[in-house]
Design an enzyme around this catalytic site. Structure first.
Site, short mmCIF file in Angstrom:
data_model
loop_
_atom_site.label_atom_id
_atom_site.label_comp_id
_atom_site.label_asym_id
_atom_site.label_seq_id
_atom_site.Cartn_x
_atom_site.Cartn_y
_atom_site.Cartn_z
N GLY A 24 9.95 22.31 15.34
CA GLY A 24 9.31 21.09 14.87
C GLY A 24 10.09 19.87 15.30
O GLY A 24 11.30 19.79 15.11
N GLY A 26 9.40 16.65 14.29
CA GLY A 26 9.11 15.53 13.40
C GLY A 26 10.41 14.79 13.07
O GLY A 26 11.40 14.89 13.80
N PHE A 27 10.41 14.06 11.97
CA PHE A 27 11.61 13.29 11.62
C PHE A 27 12.81 14.18 11.39
O PHE A 27 13.93 13.87 11.80
CB PHE A 27 11.33 12.43 10.39
N GLU A 183 -3.13 3.03 1.48
CA GLU A 183 -3.20 2.38 2.80
C GLU A 183 -4.60 2.47 3.39
O GLU A 183 -5.15 1.49 3.89
CB GLU A 183 -2.24 3.07 3.77
N ASP A 312 9.53 18.57 4.83
CA ASP A 312 8.42 18.93 3.95
C ASP A 312 8.31 20.43 3.73
O ASP A 312 7.60 20.87 2.82
CB ASP A 312 7.09 18.42 4.54
N ALA A 327 9.69 10.69 5.10
CA ALA A 327 10.37 10.71 6.39
C ALA A 327 11.89 10.51 6.27
O ALA A 327 12.65 11.26 6.90
CB ALA A 327 9.77 9.64 7.30
#
Lengths: 450, 450
Positions: A24, A26-27, A183, A312, A327
């Site tokens: 992964g 991601g962050f 949002e 996560d 994040a």
């Protein structure tokens, strides 16, 4: 074909040094490989996409303000010049922790240390049938699908002769009042009352109704109650109808039900549930209700000091509270995992992780946001400026940052949104299919302009 | 649903003034509605997409330099503030010229004057089965599919242990040596030797082979022979293998055949055949071999002085040559059709159309192009600068122009391409499916990050 793909390349290359595999980008994963880039470890990062996605701005793609590539950085470009890092585009199907190999759909990759940072996906609370009627927002494809539905809803309303059905097309329901839901709801109203307001002949887009449904008593559940109140007021000022303390019991193509009450709405967006990547369940360890893997303070799985789980996908309690699925937490865990891997390589004991909460912020719409940093709480335009600054600052890659700022500045001055394109269905009847009770998914057949 | 959709809105609104319907918002249709914007006519423009597409730059999206929204302008934004113009997003299925109505998939729109500007699509010369192996480049979706295949080919080659198969993934065939084929072939080499060159561990992208196949004796058939020669030399300098005077006889997922010769290539792109929109065939008049509608010098169909056909859908001979299927010709025809409609409304006779050839230019790669304006011919960097200036200048909308210039400047300085994203297949195994002899098309199922 497939049976020959044995990763001769990968395994033959990785004989000498300590082999770290990161699943992964991601962050969390990106922070991990960054922490290892100057080490003697041989690092392999595996992702099923060729880009790192700046997920906090995904709703801007969904609402036609930004382009996909504004918030995505190709992984190979990020790691260019990092001599010890290799990128593999592949699907990870499982991990054999006894043999110490990551299993791919078409091969396997051996590791000495493993960092699992596979992230999370939507959860429909046991109602997978809701997904086709209420798309969530986790990937670029999700964002483009939401954009398509949002823009098409106004187009269909424009052509709909029945006022009642027209009303349904101009009603949008957002399920879930966390940051993403807030949002989306606020920005939908911005699009309706600003961007599209003057562009139609038979409808007034600014009358579009946006309803935000939150199960807990207040929107933005983890925030301080005064900010929850402020967020609600700011949403209402934008024209969003906020309904909290209510659970959705049914979703179909014509709307949602809350117990006995029915809300007729042709566009429903899902921002409610999150579940960890199914990868967690393949490890053979007990996972929590959301599918997250319980880990020790040093971020490893009990009994597996070489397997780190972060972001996560991980479940870690600290000071009696779970580390949140945001994040910054993922990035901090990624850096810490890298540090512990380096310590293990040096024969030193692993250190426990401590999450540093640097504050949280949620944007609501044009000039509307809430932010809290420790005891400091702020709302409205100043919070929005803070939010903007922080997000632009952290965007990966200079080019993205510059273009994003320009596009924001442009859309702030003109109320315009550059990415107002309905794409993804090139074949067959365009509007016809959409008036039949469901939205077909994208296909790839030949387009004919007409 | 569908049977109620009778365009009550549209027809009731358009009772008083002269009703002009324009089908298609490409260069021709847009010029037509622009020519009518200050008139007393009531104008309705119908397109199946919500944006005007700047097709000459589509190959830049296909090769990951530009974003879709950089080259697309929402039609509603273009006509914003034009009081007499209405936009309908719909599929046109035919025209009933006796009843004077345009038929949609779900209703009909009456007209007093009609402008058909439905454009063209790919033609596979009677081999529709080639399409899945060799996508063409006409729409945003096409461009994203080509981008996906191009980027994935390098990713798959990176993981392929068999050197022969790896070679096949690093071989790209472009069928058709017109401007689009030349642009695609040259830019593919640019991407391979510049953008991706340093980003892989097991392959050297700069060794990627690009083969351009053209049926006629020279690439860029309509150009002066010295420019054809120059284009060939410039292509060869970029590393493209140019093979002209040869016809492809077979295409499958592993390559193409030219009579008895087989070229093994996992990525084949189609830039060879163009056919007019199928709309032409629904009119009940004889069409030419490419499906184009023969029109009179005043741009109308014989016997139908209220029906104009323009752009790629029209067949018009002038000075013994057909008016070419290029954007400037379509735009000039659109303006002329608008002018003739205004004359007809004023009771004046229609005027014949005269195509003014302002020159043509084709880009080949970074700093490489050819251009001819009358007797003036130029090649190389200066032609490329001219090409760039003209295309940026004509791009619809200020915002697009600014961002496109910035992205070009950025990618020129850094050799970087901002839109290097593999998107469109969010579900299922990523690479696995691709190693099985065909590329599956896009679907819309749930993505799981891994």
């Amino acid at each position: 074909m497939t049976d020959r793909r044995r990763f001769a390349n990968v395994s033959s290359r990785a004989k000498g040094p300590h082999r770290v595999v990161v699943v992964g980008a991601g962050f969390g994963g990106l922070a991990a490989i960054q922490g290892l880039r100057r080490s003697k470890a041989s690092v392999t990062v595996i992702d099923r996409q060729n880009f790192h996605l700046f997920q906090p701005l995904l709703y801007q793609v969904a609402t036609a303000a930004l382009n996909p590539s504004d918030i995505a950085a190709p992984i190979r470009r990020v790691v260019r010049g990092w001599k010890n890092t290799e990128v593999i585009l592949a699907d990870v199907t499982g991990v054999d922790m006894d043999r110490r190999v990551v299993q791919l759909a078409d091969g396997e990759v051996p590791y000495d240390s493993l960092v699992l940072a596979a992230g999370a996906t939507h959860s429909y609370f046991g109602h997978p049938e809701w997904e086709e009627h209420a798309p969530g927002l986790k990937s670029i494809e999700d964002a483009l699908e939401i954009r398509r539905r949002m823009l098409l809803a106004f187009e269909i309303a424009e052509r709909e002769p029945d006022p009642e059905v027209q009303r349904e097309w101009l009603t949008f329901v957002v399920v879930g009042g966390g940051p993403t839901g807030v949002e989306l709801a606020g920005t939908l109203r911005d699009v309706a009352r600003m961007t599209l307001a003057k562009d139609f002949t038979h409808i007034d887009p600014s009358t579009a109704k946006v309803i935000l449904i939150e199960g807990s008593p207040h929107v933005l559940p983890p925030y301080a109650s005064e900010l929850q109140e402020s967020a609600k007021r700011q949403l209402q000022a934008l024209g969003v109808e906020v309904r909290s303390g209510l659970h959705v019991t049914h979703i179909d193509a014509q709307g949602v039900c809350i117990n006995d009450e029915r809300i007729a709405a042709r566009t429903v967006l899902w921002a409610a549930g999150v579940a960890a990547s199914p990868l967690g369940k393949t490890l053979g360890v007990a996972v929590d209700r959301a599918g997250r893997v319980p880990i020790q303070p040093d971020l490893t799985i009990p009994g597996r000091p070489e397997v780190y789980v972060i972001g996560d996908l991980a479940h870690l309690e600290q000071d009696g509270k779970p580390v949140p699925g945001v994040a910054p937490a993922a990035a901090q865990m990624g850096s810490h995992a890298a540090q512990n891997i380096l310590r293990a390589m040096a024969g030193k004991p692993l250190l426990p992780f401590h999450y540093k909460d640097k504050g949280s912020m949620a944007t609501i719409g044009r000039g509307a946001a809430v932010a809290q940093v420790g005891r400091f709480k702020v709302s409205g335009f100043i919070a929005w400026m803070m939010w903007m600054f922080v997000h632009v600052f952290f965007l990966v890659g200079f080019r993205n940052r510059l273009l994003v700022v320009l596009q924001w500045a442009w859309s702030y001055v003109t109320y315009d949104r550059g990415a107002r394109l309905i794409t993804g269905r090139a074949d067959g009847p365009l509007v016809q299919g959409l008036t039949e009770d469901r939205l077909p998914s994208t296909t790839g057949a030949e387009p004919i302009r007409g």
